[in-house]
Enzyme design. Structure first.
Site, mmCIF file in Angstrom:
data_model
loop_
_atom_site.group_PDB
_atom_site.id
_atom_site.type_symbol
_atom_site.label_atom_id
_atom_site.label_comp_id
_atom_site.label_asym_id
_atom_site.label_seq_id
_atom_site.Cartn_x
_atom_site.Cartn_y
_atom_site.Cartn_z
ATOM 1 N N SER A 1 45.577 121.031 15.917
ATOM 2 C CA SER A 1 46.771 120.217 16.100
ATOM 3 C C SER A 1 47.527 120.638 17.349
ATOM 4 C CB SER A 1 47.626 120.281 14.835
ATOM 5 O OG SER A 1 48.604 119.286 14.815
ATOM 6 N N GLU B 1 42.735 109.912 10.241
ATOM 7 C CA GLU B 1 44.000 110.432 10.740
ATOM 8 C C GLU B 1 44.437 109.746 12.040
ATOM 9 O OE1 GLU B 1 44.220 114.446 12.414
ATOM 10 O OE2 GLU B 1 42.095 114.684 11.892
ATOM 11 N N HIS C 1 44.630 115.621 8.031
ATOM 12 C CA HIS C 1 44.760 116.337 9.293
ATOM 13 C C HIS C 1 44.554 117.842 9.061
ATOM 14 C CE1 HIS C 1 46.419 117.246 13.223
ATOM 15 N NE2 HIS C 1 47.380 117.987 12.693
#
Length: 316
Positions: free
Chosen positions: A162, A256, A286
Site C-alpha cells: 500500500s 480492490e 487490500h
C-alpha cells in the site's frame, strides 16, 4: 474441511470489513479524521496481530526506530527491508511483525521493519527520507546488530504494501537517480502508485473493494502531501522513470480499487525494460497477506518467498 474453514474465514473478514471499515471513510473528514482512523487501526491491530506476534529486537537506524525479525545469523543470507502500509498516517506494529515473521520463515532472510515518520505530523518527504537513511545505513554497516561488513545490495530485497509500496518504488527511483546500489529485487503488495487517482479501477472497483471508498483519497493525500503536486514521482512513482530498476513482483486483488495502480506500474516497468511480474488474486481485500489465516495469504507469501529466493540466488 480445510476449504470450508477457509471460505468461512474469508466470508467473515469480508462482512467485517464492509460493515465496519468501508463506511468509516465518509465519517473521517476534518482535523479529527486521522486521529479517529488511528484509533480504529489500533483496535484492528490487536485483533489481526494478536496471538501471532513475533520475537523482535528493537534497533535505531540513523535516528529511525525499527525492529529486526530473525536472529543476527540470518543476516548472512541477506536482509528483507519491509516498509509497512497504513496510508502514510497509520502503523499497525503487531500486524506487521506477524507478517514480517511469516516472510522471515519463507526467505531465511533477516527482516527489518523501520518505523518511518508518519503524516500529518511529518508530511512528505519525511517518510521517504527515513527509509532512504535506513537503506544507506545498511549498506554502510551503520545499523546496530546489522550485517557484519555492511549489506551487499545483491543480498537485499525491498518490499512494501500500500503506502509502503509507494515508498518502496519511490525509494528505488531515488536511489537510481543518486547513483546508489540497488537491491536485488523488490516486492509490492497492492501498492499506491498514482496518488492523482488516474487508475480506472479507483472508480470501477469502488463498490467491489472490501475496505475503501473514494473518500479515502482526499483525506490521506491532504494529510500526507498538503499543497503538493501529487504528480511528483516521489508521491506517485508511476509517473516517474522506471528504467534501471531491479526485478519487481506485484501482488494485488482483482476487486480492490488499487488494482490498476499495479497493472499500470507493471506496464510502465516492462516498457522500460524492467522485469516485472503481476499476480492478480481473485476477490480479496487490500493487502490480504496480513490475514495470515487465509489460504490465499499463505499461497501469496509462498510465491513471494520463491521470487525473492530466485533473484537473490541469481545475484553474482
Amino acid at each position: 474441511m480445510g476449504n470450508w474453514l477457509d471460505r468461512c474465514r474469508k466470508l467473515l473478514l469480508r462482512l467485517l470489513l464492509r460493515a465496519l471499515l468501508k463506511p468509516l471513510w465518509r465519517r473521517l473528514a476534518g482535523p479529527e479524521g486521522i486521529r479517529r482512523l488511528r484509533a480504529h487501526a489500533a483496535r484492528a491491530d490487536r485483533w489481526v496481530g494478536g496471538g501471532r506476534d513475533a520475537a523482535v529486537q528493537s534497533v535505531q537506524l540513523e535516528g529511525v526506530a525499527g525492529c529486526w525479525i530473525g536472529d543476527a545469523a540470518a543476516a548472512q543470507h541477506g536482509v528483507l527491508l519491509y516498509l509497512h502500509g497504513g496510508g502514510f498516517c497509520v502503523h499497525m506494529p503487531a500486524t506487521y511483525r506477524a507478517l514480517g515473521a511469516a516472510l522471515q520463515q519463507r526467505t531465511g532472510l533477516r527482516v527489518l521493519l523501520p518505523d518511518y515518520r508518519l503524516a500529518p505530523e511529518h508530511p512528505y518527504p519525511a517518510g521517504l527520507d527515513d527509509v532512504e537513511r535506513v537503506y544507506t545505513a545498511l549498506l554502510a554497516n551503520a545499523v546496530a546488530d546489522g550485517p557484519a561488513e555492511g549489506l551487499d545490495p545483491r543480498r537485499c530485497c525491498i518490499a512494501g504494501d500500500s503506502a509502503g509500496g509507494a515508498l518502496a518504488l519511490a525509494l528505488l527511483q531515488r536511489l537510481r537517480d543518486r547513483g546508489l546500489p540497488l537491491p536485488a529485487c523488490a516486492v509490492l503488495l497492492s501498492p499506491v502508485t498514482d496518488l492523482c487517482g488516474g487508475s480506472p479501477s479507483w472508480q470501477r472497483n469502488e463498490r467491489s473493494d472490501w475496505m475503501f471508498t473514494l473518500a479515502a483519497q482526499p483525506l490521506l493525500c491532504e494529510a500526507y502531501a498538503p499543497g503538493r503536486d501529487l504528480a511528483d514521482p516521489g508521491l506517485s512513482p508511476l509517473l516517474g522513470h522506471w528504467h534501471g530498476l531491479p526485478p519487481l513482483a506485484f501482488h494485488v486483488s482483482s476487486s480492490e480499487m488499487l488494482l490498476d495502480d499495479s497493472v499500470r506500474a507493471v506496464e510502465r516497468a516492462r516498457a522500460a525494460g524492467v522485469a516485472a511480474e503481476l499476480r492478480i488474486w481473485p476477490d480479496l481485500p487490500h493487502v490480504f497477506q496480513v490475514a495470515l489465516s487465509l489460504r490465499d495469504a499463505q499461497r501469496s507469501l509462498d510465491e513471494i518467498g520463491h521470487f525473492i529466493a530466485r533473484h537473490l540466488k541469481a545475484s553474482p
